[in-house]
Every structure is written in C-alpha cells, then in structure tokens.
Design a protein around this motif. Sequence first.
Motif, PDB file in Angstrom:
ATOM      1  N   ILE A   1      52.155  64.602  27.638  1.00 17.15           N
ATOM      2  CA  ILE A   1      51.485  63.698  26.700  1.00 17.15           C
ATOM      3  C   ILE A   1      51.383  64.394  25.349  1.00 17.15           C
ATOM      4  N   THR A   2      51.828  63.732  24.293  1.00 18.24           N
ATOM      5  CA  THR A   2      51.655  64.257  22.939  1.00 18.24           C
ATOM      6  C   THR A   2      51.134  63.146  22.037  1.00 18.24           C
ATOM      7  N   GLY A   3      50.963  63.484  20.765  1.00 16.77           N
ATOM      8  CA  GLY A   3      50.578  62.482  19.785  1.00 16.77           C
ATOM      9  C   GLY A   3      51.717  61.581  19.371  1.00 16.77           C
ATOM     10  N   GLY A   4      52.912  61.822  19.915  1.00 14.75           N
ATOM     11  CA  GLY A   4      54.028  60.919  19.692  1.00 14.75           C
ATOM     12  C   GLY A   4      54.725  61.054  18.361  1.00 14.75           C
ATOM     13  N   GLY A   5      54.264  61.970  17.513  1.00 15.11           N
ATOM     14  CA  GLY A   5      54.835  62.107  16.180  1.00 15.11           C
ATOM     15  C   GLY A   5      55.976  63.100  16.113  1.00 15.11           C
ATOM     16  N   PRO A   6      56.324  63.544  14.906  1.00 16.04           N
ATOM     17  CA  PRO A   6      57.394  64.514  14.724  1.00 16.04           C
ATOM     18  C   PRO A   6      56.929  65.935  15.009  1.00 16.04           C
ATOM     19  N   GLY A   7      57.756  66.909  14.660  1.00 14.53           N
ATOM     20  CA  GLY A   7      57.379  68.308  14.790  1.00 14.53           C
ATOM     21  C   GLY A   7      57.268  68.762  16.232  1.00 14.53           C
ATOM     22  N   LEU A   8      56.203  69.483  16.533  1.00 12.29           N
ATOM     23  CA  LEU A   8      56.025  70.032  17.872  1.00 12.29           C
ATOM     24  C   LEU A   8      55.733  68.951  18.907  1.00 12.29           C
ATOM     25  N   MET A   9      55.186  67.850  18.458  1.00  7.14           N
ATOM     26  CA  MET A   9      55.007  66.722  19.387  1.00  7.14           C
ATOM     27  C   MET A   9      56.373  66.197  19.833  1.00  7.14           C
ATOM     28  N   GLU A  10      57.235  65.998  18.872  1.00  2.00           N
ATOM     29  CA  GLU A  10      58.603  65.567  19.182  1.00  2.00           C
ATOM     30  C   GLU A  10      59.290  66.555  20.107  1.00  2.00           C
ATOM     31  N   ALA A  11      59.094  67.845  19.839  1.00  2.00           N
ATOM     32  CA  ALA A  11      59.760  68.875  20.636  1.00  2.00           C
ATOM     33  C   ALA A  11      59.337  68.807  22.099  1.00  2.00           C
ATOM     34  N   ALA A  12      58.034  68.711  22.356  1.00  2.00           N
ATOM     35  CA  ALA A  12      57.554  68.641  23.738  1.00  2.00           C
ATOM     36  C   ALA A  12      58.043  67.364  24.421  1.00  2.00           C
ATOM     37  N   ASN A  13      57.989  66.236  23.695  1.00  2.00           N
ATOM     38  CA  ASN A  13      58.534  64.984  24.249  1.00  2.00           C
ATOM     39  C   ASN A  13      60.024  65.115  24.533  1.00  2.00           C
ATOM     40  N   ARG A  14      60.734  65.796  23.659  1.00  2.00           N
ATOM     41  CA  ARG A  14      62.177  65.970  23.841  1.00  2.00           C
ATOM     42  C   ARG A  14      62.477  66.753  25.116  1.00  2.00           C
ATOM     43  N   GLY A  15      61.741  67.846  25.322  1.00  7.10           N
ATOM     44  CA  GLY A  15      61.959  68.634  26.534  1.00  7.10           C
ATOM     45  C   GLY A  15      61.709  67.835  27.794  1.00  7.10           C
ATOM     46  N   ALA A  16      60.622  67.056  27.794  1.00  9.19           N
ATOM     47  CA  ALA A  16      60.309  66.220  28.955  1.00  9.19           C
ATOM     48  C   ALA A  16      61.379  65.161  29.168  1.00  9.19           C
ATOM     49  N   PHE A  17      61.796  64.521  28.093  1.00  9.79           N
ATOM     50  CA  PHE A  17      62.804  63.467  28.165  1.00  9.79           C
ATOM     51  C   PHE A  17      64.131  64.001  28.701  1.00  9.79           C
ATOM     52  N   GLU A  18      64.574  65.134  28.152  1.00  9.73           N
ATOM     53  CA  GLU A  18      65.871  65.687  28.551  1.00  9.73           C
ATOM     54  C   GLU A  18      65.862  66.189  29.987  1.00  9.73           C
ATOM     55  N   ALA A  19      64.677  66.514  30.508  1.00  8.70           N
ATOM     56  CA  ALA A  19      64.564  66.959  31.899  1.00  8.70           C
ATOM     57  C   ALA A  19      64.343  65.793  32.858  1.00  8.70           C
TER      58      ALA A  19
END
Length: 245
Positions: free
Chosen positions: A98-116
């Motif tokens: 769960i992140t704030g859904g925005g860019p930056g480190l939020m995007e990065a954590a979402n990206r890792g979860a999505f790609e996995a």
Amino acid sequence: MSRSQQRQGPIVRRHGQVQSTTTDQRLLESRGETGWVHTDPWRVLRIQAEFVDGFGTLADLGPAITVYGSARTKPGARYYDDAVRMGRALAEAGYATITGGGPGLMEAANRGAFEAGGTSVGLAIELPFEESMNEYVTLGINFRYFFVRKVMFMKYAQGFVAFPGGFGTLDELFEALTLVQTKKITSFPIVLYGRDYWTPMVTWLRETVSAEGCLSPADLDLFTITDDVDEAVAFLSAQSRKLRS
C-alpha cells in the motif's frame, strides 16, 4: 409545536434559530440557491462516502504493508531502486503493498509489487501539484480528505516502512508511531529504511527529545532501522506472525 421551538430529527432549534420551512420542503424545492452542496453538513456525506468506498474496497485485501516515501525521488536513484526491491520482496512474502499512489518512492514500491505479480494498492490524495495515481497501481482509490486516507493506511496494514521523505512522510510516520505508543492501534512493526537518512533524526529523538523527558526510552524501541530489504521484510513478517499468535 410552538414556533419558539422546532425539532429537526436530533436537532432542536429555539427562538431566533427556528426556520420557516421544513426539511422536506427544502429537499423537494427545485429552485433556489445551490451553494448548500458546499456546506459542512454536505461535506459530512462526502466524508462518509469516502470511508464506505475505502472500507468496501480494501476489506478483502489480505495481509498488507504500507510503504511511505518521497514523491520527489527519481527513477535510478538509490532509494528508488531499493523501494522497487521492497515492493517485490513484500509481494514474494505474501503481502500487498500500500502506498500513497503517487510518483517517486510510492511509484517505486508499487512498481516492485506489480512486477512481482502482487497486489499494488494506491491511496491517492487530491493535490494541486502532484499526479494522482502512478501506472503501477492495480487497486486504487482517490481521496479528497487526508484524514480518511490516513485511516486506510493504518487499518489495512500489518506493518509500515518509511523510506526517506519530506513533511508528508514524516507526518505519516509520526502518526503511526503515536498510535502505537498510545496503544490506539496494535503494536505494528515499523521500519525506517535508510540509515544515513534516519539516524540524525533518531539521534535527536534520543539526545534531545527523550533527554528532556518528552519521550520514554522505550519509545525509541517502537521502530527498527535498516539498509537491507530482506532484513526489513523478515522483521515485518516475524513481528506480524508474533502479533497474530
């Protein structure tokens, strides 16, 4: 009923507060001012709707970790890459991110979860200067109100990770710490990721805030600091299992 007193559901009006029309009359009136849709009572319904949408959407989410961090960190920066690895490791450990859904480190954590192949949640907020939702979110909610969004961050997480960030990250981190400290929520594990970034703050908390008696020494045990993604996920998993047992 005397016109010096008027009952409107749970509301009692007397003397100069008595209104000349009934609630039904105002509801069914098709003409007149429209400014009422911007009044505080109407906002209560919007707030209620945000809670209903959030609870309904996230109720079946399953185990999740909330990841905080700066919206300003660019792809390729050290902490961005670490946040991608964090989201991936959380997904592999069976957690939604769960992140704030925005860019930056939020995007990065979402990206890792999505790609996995994990669940990548974004709880975005209406801001005049920030994108509302990054492209790696698979389940997203847009909020008008910060306080409703904060409840969702807390309610559906089994732990928290704070990457380097600014006022927003600090606000969310200290709210989580306060809720754990005051036992308003279960003592969820909290990870500060990035020793170089967080150590000066922790030193200040220990040598100034705690030394002045504004914190107890035990309050500094409410979180752990690390530079290692695997260590962070192992800590979160172990503490979550301990709390469930």
